[in-house]
Design a protein around this motif. Structure first.
Motif, PDB file in Angstrom:
ATOM      1  N   LEU A   1      48.156  38.614  45.631  1.00 61.09           N
ATOM      2  CA  LEU A   1      47.848  37.723  44.514  1.00 61.09           C
ATOM      3  C   LEU A   1      48.522  38.191  43.234  1.00 61.09           C
ATOM      4  O   LEU A   1      49.038  37.381  42.452  1.00 61.09           O
ATOM      5  N   SER A   2      48.527  39.491  43.006  1.00 59.60           N
ATOM      6  CA  SER A   2      49.165  40.035  41.806  1.00 59.60           C
ATOM      7  C   SER A   2      50.666  39.827  41.842  1.00 59.60           C
ATOM      8  O   SER A   2      51.285  39.414  40.848  1.00 59.60           O
ATOM      9  N   THR A   3      51.283  40.089  42.984  1.00 62.30           N
ATOM     10  CA  THR A   3      52.729  39.933  43.129  1.00 62.30           C
ATOM     11  C   THR A   3      53.159  38.486  42.890  1.00 62.30           C
ATOM     12  O   THR A   3      54.200  38.224  42.272  1.00 62.30           O
ATOM     13  N   GLU A   4      52.340  37.558  43.361  1.00 62.15           N
ATOM     14  CA  GLU A   4      52.664  36.136  43.225  1.00 62.15           C
ATOM     15  C   GLU A   4      52.180  35.541  41.899  1.00 62.15           C
ATOM     16  O   GLU A   4      52.239  34.334  41.709  1.00 62.15           O
ATOM     17  N   ARG A   5      51.684  36.383  41.017  1.00 64.07           N
ATOM     18  CA  ARG A   5      51.233  35.962  39.686  1.00 64.07           C
ATOM     19  C   ARG A   5      50.182  34.853  39.761  1.00 64.07           C
ATOM     20  O   ARG A   5      50.197  33.893  38.976  1.00 64.07           O
ATOM     21  N   ALA A   6      49.299  34.977  40.725  1.00 61.82           N
ATOM     22  CA  ALA A   6      48.226  33.989  40.893  1.00 61.82           C
ATOM     23  C   ALA A   6      47.157  34.187  39.829  1.00 61.82           C
ATOM     24  O   ALA A   6      46.905  35.309  39.383  1.00 61.82           O
ATOM     25  N   ARG A   7      46.537  33.100  39.419  1.00 61.55           N
ATOM     26  CA  ARG A   7      45.335  33.190  38.586  1.00 61.55           C
ATOM     27  C   ARG A   7      44.166  33.464  39.525  1.00 61.55           C
ATOM     28  O   ARG A   7      43.775  32.592  40.300  1.00 61.55           O
ATOM     29  N   PHE A   8      43.614  34.658  39.463  1.00 66.07           N
ATOM     30  CA  PHE A   8      42.568  34.968  40.421  1.00 66.07           C
ATOM     31  C   PHE A   8      41.537  35.919  39.836  1.00 66.07           C
ATOM     32  O   PHE A   8      41.786  36.636  38.865  1.00 66.07           O
ATOM     33  N   GLY A   9      40.351  35.876  40.438  1.00 64.68           N
ATOM     34  CA  GLY A   9      39.303  36.825  40.148  1.00 64.68           C
ATOM     35  C   GLY A   9      38.665  37.238  41.468  1.00 64.68           C
ATOM     36  O   GLY A   9      38.940  36.661  42.514  1.00 64.68           O
ATOM     37  N   LEU A  10      37.808  38.245  41.398  1.00 67.56           N
ATOM     38  CA  LEU A  10      37.100  38.726  42.578  1.00 67.56           C
ATOM     39  C   LEU A  10      35.632  38.356  42.485  1.00 67.56           C
ATOM     40  O   LEU A  10      35.002  38.544  41.434  1.00 67.56           O
ATOM     41  N   ASN A  11      35.093  37.816  43.567  1.00 68.10           N
ATOM     42  CA  ASN A  11      33.644  37.625  43.709  1.00 68.10           C
ATOM     43  C   ASN A  11      33.131  38.753  44.598  1.00 68.10           C
ATOM     44  O   ASN A  11      33.337  38.735  45.808  1.00 68.10           O
ATOM     45  N   VAL A  12      32.495  39.745  44.013  1.00 64.20           N
ATOM     46  CA  VAL A  12      32.086  40.940  44.751  1.00 64.20           C
ATOM     47  C   VAL A  12      30.590  40.882  45.031  1.00 64.20           C
ATOM     48  O   VAL A  12      29.778  40.900  44.102  1.00 64.20           O
ATOM     49  N   LEU A  13      30.238  40.806  46.300  1.00 63.68           N
ATOM     50  CA  LEU A  13      28.836  40.822  46.695  1.00 63.68           C
ATOM     51  C   LEU A  13      28.339  42.258  46.625  1.00 63.68           C
ATOM     52  O   LEU A  13      28.815  43.134  47.357  1.00 63.68           O
ATOM     53  N   VAL A  14      27.376  42.511  45.723  1.00 63.80           N
ATOM     54  CA  VAL A  14      26.870  43.870  45.517  1.00 63.80           C
ATOM     55  C   VAL A  14      25.595  44.067  46.326  1.00 63.80           C
ATOM     56  O   VAL A  14      24.540  43.519  46.011  1.00 63.80           O
ATOM     57  N   THR A  15      25.703  44.849  47.374  1.00 62.26           N
ATOM     58  CA  THR A  15      24.578  45.248  48.216  1.00 62.26           C
ATOM     59  C   THR A  15      24.374  46.751  48.034  1.00 62.26           C
ATOM     60  O   THR A  15      25.215  47.428  47.410  1.00 62.26           O
ATOM     61  N   PRO A  16      23.285  47.320  48.528  1.00 63.73           N
ATOM     62  CA  PRO A  16      23.115  48.777  48.427  1.00 63.73           C
ATOM     63  C   PRO A  16      24.311  49.550  48.973  1.00 63.73           C
ATOM     64  O   PRO A  16      24.707  50.574  48.410  1.00 63.73           O
ATOM     65  N   ARG A  17      24.899  49.058  50.052  1.00 52.60           N
ATOM     66  CA  ARG A  17      26.066  49.739  50.619  1.00 52.60           C
ATOM     67  C   ARG A  17      27.258  49.689  49.685  1.00 52.60           C
ATOM     68  O   ARG A  17      27.938  50.697  49.465  1.00 52.60           O
ATOM     69  N   ARG A  18      27.561  48.531  49.106  1.00 53.56           N
ATOM     70  CA  ARG A  18      28.688  48.412  48.188  1.00 53.56           C
ATOM     71  C   ARG A  18      28.426  49.173  46.899  1.00 53.56           C
ATOM     72  O   ARG A  18      29.346  49.743  46.300  1.00 53.56           O
ATOM     73  N   LEU A  19      27.186  49.220  46.454  1.00 50.17           N
ATOM     74  CA  LEU A  19      26.859  49.886  45.194  1.00 50.17           C
ATOM     75  C   LEU A  19      27.273  51.350  45.214  1.00 50.17           C
ATOM     76  O   LEU A  19      27.691  51.897  44.187  1.00 50.17           O
ATOM     77  N   ARG A  20      27.182  51.997  46.372  1.00 51.34           N
ATOM     78  CA  ARG A  20      27.493  53.428  46.467  1.00 51.34           C
ATOM     79  C   ARG A  20      28.948  53.726  46.110  1.00 51.34           C
ATOM     80  O   ARG A  20      29.255  54.819  45.639  1.00 51.34           O
ATOM     81  N   THR A  21      29.838  52.770  46.333  1.00 52.21           N
ATOM     82  CA  THR A  21      31.267  53.006  46.077  1.00 52.21           C
ATOM     83  C   THR A  21      31.846  52.057  45.035  1.00 52.21           C
ATOM     84  O   THR A  21      33.068  52.009  44.863  1.00 52.21           O
ATOM     85  N   LEU A  22      30.998  51.326  44.348  1.00 54.29           N
ATOM     86  CA  LEU A  22      31.478  50.235  43.503  1.00 54.29           C
ATOM     87  C   LEU A  22      32.469  50.699  42.437  1.00 54.29           C
ATOM     88  O   LEU A  22      33.521  50.083  42.243  1.00 54.29           O
ATOM     89  N   GLU A  23      32.151  51.776  41.722  1.00 52.69           N
ATOM     90  CA  GLU A  23      33.040  52.209  40.647  1.00 52.69           C
ATOM     91  C   GLU A  23      34.406  52.620  41.183  1.00 52.69           C
ATOM     92  O   GLU A  23      35.442  52.240  40.627  1.00 52.69           O
ATOM     93  N   VAL A  24      34.427  53.362  42.263  1.00 49.70           N
ATOM     94  CA  VAL A  24      35.702  53.773  42.864  1.00 49.70           C
ATOM     95  C   VAL A  24      36.469  52.556  43.360  1.00 49.70           C
ATOM     96  O   VAL A  24      37.687  52.445  43.165  1.00 49.70           O
ATOM     97  N   ASP A  25      35.764  51.636  43.986  1.00 50.08           N
ATOM     98  CA  ASP A  25      36.411  50.416  44.482  1.00 50.08           C
ATOM     99  C   ASP A  25      37.051  49.634  43.346  1.00 50.08           C
ATOM    100  O   ASP A  25      38.213  49.196  43.433  1.00 50.08           O
ATOM    101  N   LEU A  26      36.291  49.439  42.264  1.00 47.39           N
ATOM    102  CA  LEU A  26      36.798  48.642  41.153  1.00 47.39           C
ATOM    103  C   LEU A  26      38.012  49.303  40.504  1.00 47.39           C
ATOM    104  O   LEU A  26      38.953  48.617  40.089  1.00 47.39           O
ATOM    105  N   LEU A  27      37.997  50.611  40.398  1.00 47.60           N
ATOM    106  CA  LEU A  27      39.156  51.310  39.834  1.00 47.60           C
ATOM    107  C   LEU A  27      40.390  51.096  40.706  1.00 47.60           C
ATOM    108  O   LEU A  27      41.500  50.882  40.206  1.00 47.60           O
ATOM    109  N   ARG A  28      40.203  51.140  42.014  1.00 41.91           N
ATOM    110  CA  ARG A  28      41.322  50.929  42.926  1.00 41.91           C
ATOM    111  C   ARG A  28      41.854  49.498  42.814  1.00 41.91           C
ATOM    112  O   ARG A  28      43.067  49.269  42.774  1.00 41.91           O
ATOM    113  N   TRP A  29      40.945  48.535  42.733  1.00 40.96           N
ATOM    114  CA  TRP A  29      41.360  47.138  42.637  1.00 40.96           C
ATOM    115  C   TRP A  29      42.027  46.847  41.299  1.00 40.96           C
ATOM    116  O   TRP A  29      42.952  46.034  41.214  1.00 40.96           O
ATOM    117  N   LEU A  30      41.571  47.518  40.240  1.00 37.82           N
ATOM    118  CA  LEU A  30      42.179  47.348  38.924  1.00 37.82           C
ATOM    119  C   LEU A  30      43.635  47.804  38.954  1.00 37.82           C
ATOM    120  O   LEU A  30      44.524  47.134  38.404  1.00 37.82           O
TER     121      LEU A  30
END
Length: 327
Positions: free
Chosen positions: A175-204
């Protein structure tokens, strides 16, 4: 259900349009909303000149194009008994009607909208033949370079759904390479919460700069956050906001409104705005306050929808599903 809300601004004074031909106006109760679909800018005007205005239509419609999907997520909330009744021509006619009613945007979901026949053509037809701004949410399975290039410039924003068992790096890079207008819809569950900050930094680092945090709606207790985990989530977002500021935009979905009040909300209101700022239209042509609500009112003619909207707006119904944020 997402509006393409790139930027907000309050203008307390005059109502003279700054860019003739770009702005569409949408009456609210005592205010005027002006929207430019090219940039995504929303301009909210409150003054003596707007005090008499009354809202008669939702700002955007969330339309389930189809009930079909190319995934089988266990937590999916779409009504499995909702037949897929829309056709290409009907959707284009519906977009024209919605624009006349005063709707600014249509956001497409489902099911998976990319499995709908001629979906890219549908976006282009709505963009080119109506003033409506079309956007869509996708699980990303069918996103590829050819599709993204075919829809460039004819949609507001696409939202890539990210669930707890998925790593979206490849799609974000595309999406970034193709210059798409996009956002992320991130479902936050207890499992995702444990790594959320690291995940978001990687996606950024890969080019994701707009993130909507979704809460789980359903009966599986293991996927709901506790009050302690709500506080942990709020603290994580605050740390990321302090570190990255304007480089990363965070919002939380309207269903989290009463639990995460300190965080920036998707819509700037004390209520979730279901059946007010937005309205949900199902794949089997029923009206609902939101995508999660159990009430579905069938319609045969588009002209029945405004009266259904007025009733639901008065009643402000709360969904029975666990996770509804309306109080």
């Amino acid at each position: 259900a997402l509006p393409f809300s790139g930027h907000w601004g309050d203008t307390p004074g005059a109502m003279q349009p700054q860019h003739e031909g770009r702005w569409r106006e949408h009456s609210l109760d005592g205010a005027l909303l002006r929207f430019d679909r090219q940039s995504g800018i929303n301009q909210l005007i409150r003054s003596e000149k707007t005090r008499h205005l009354v809202q008669t239509a939702p700002r955007f419609l969330h339309v389930a194009l189809t009930n079909e999907c190319n995934k089988s997520c266990s937590f999916c909330y779409r009504p499995l008994d909702a037949a897929s009744l829309w056709s290409f021509d009907e959707l284009l006619a519906f977009a024209r009607w919605a624009a006349d009613w005063g709707v600014l945007e249509m956001t497409f979901g489902g099911g998976e909208p990319l499995v709908f026949p001629r979906f890219a053509e549908l976006l282009a037809a709505i963009w080119n033949e109506t003033p409506i701004c079309p956007s869509f949410t996708t699980n990303g399975v069918l996103l590829d370079r050819r599709l993204l290039r075919s829809i460039r410039g004819v949609y507001g924003q696409l939202q890539l759904s990210v669930y707890e068992d998925e790593e979206p790096e490849e799609k974000i890079a595309l999406l970034s390479t193709e210059r798409a207008r996009f956002g992320l819809n991130v479902l936050v569950t207890p499992r995702r919460l444990r790594t959320l900050e690291v995940d978001l930094l990687r996606w950024l680092r890969l080019g994701a700069h707009d993130v909507l945090l979704l809460s789980y709606k359903g009966d599986d207790a293991s996927m709901h956050l506790s009050a302690r985990q709500d506080a942990m989530l709020a603290a994580s977002v605050e740390r990321l906001r302090e570190r990255f500021g304007a480089h990363l935009t965070f919002k939380v979905d309207v269903c989290w409104r009463s639990r995460l009040e300190r965080l920036p909300q998707l819509l700037d209101n004390d209520d979730c705005d279901a059946a007010d700022a937005f309205l949900s239209i199902s794949s089997d042509k029923c009206v609902a306050p939101c995508s999660f609500h159990e009430e579905r009112v069938p319609f045969e003619s588009y002209d029945e929808i405004p009266e259904i909207y007025r009733r639901l707006r008065r009643e402000r119904p709360r969904a029975a599903v666990r996770g509804c944020g309306r109080v």
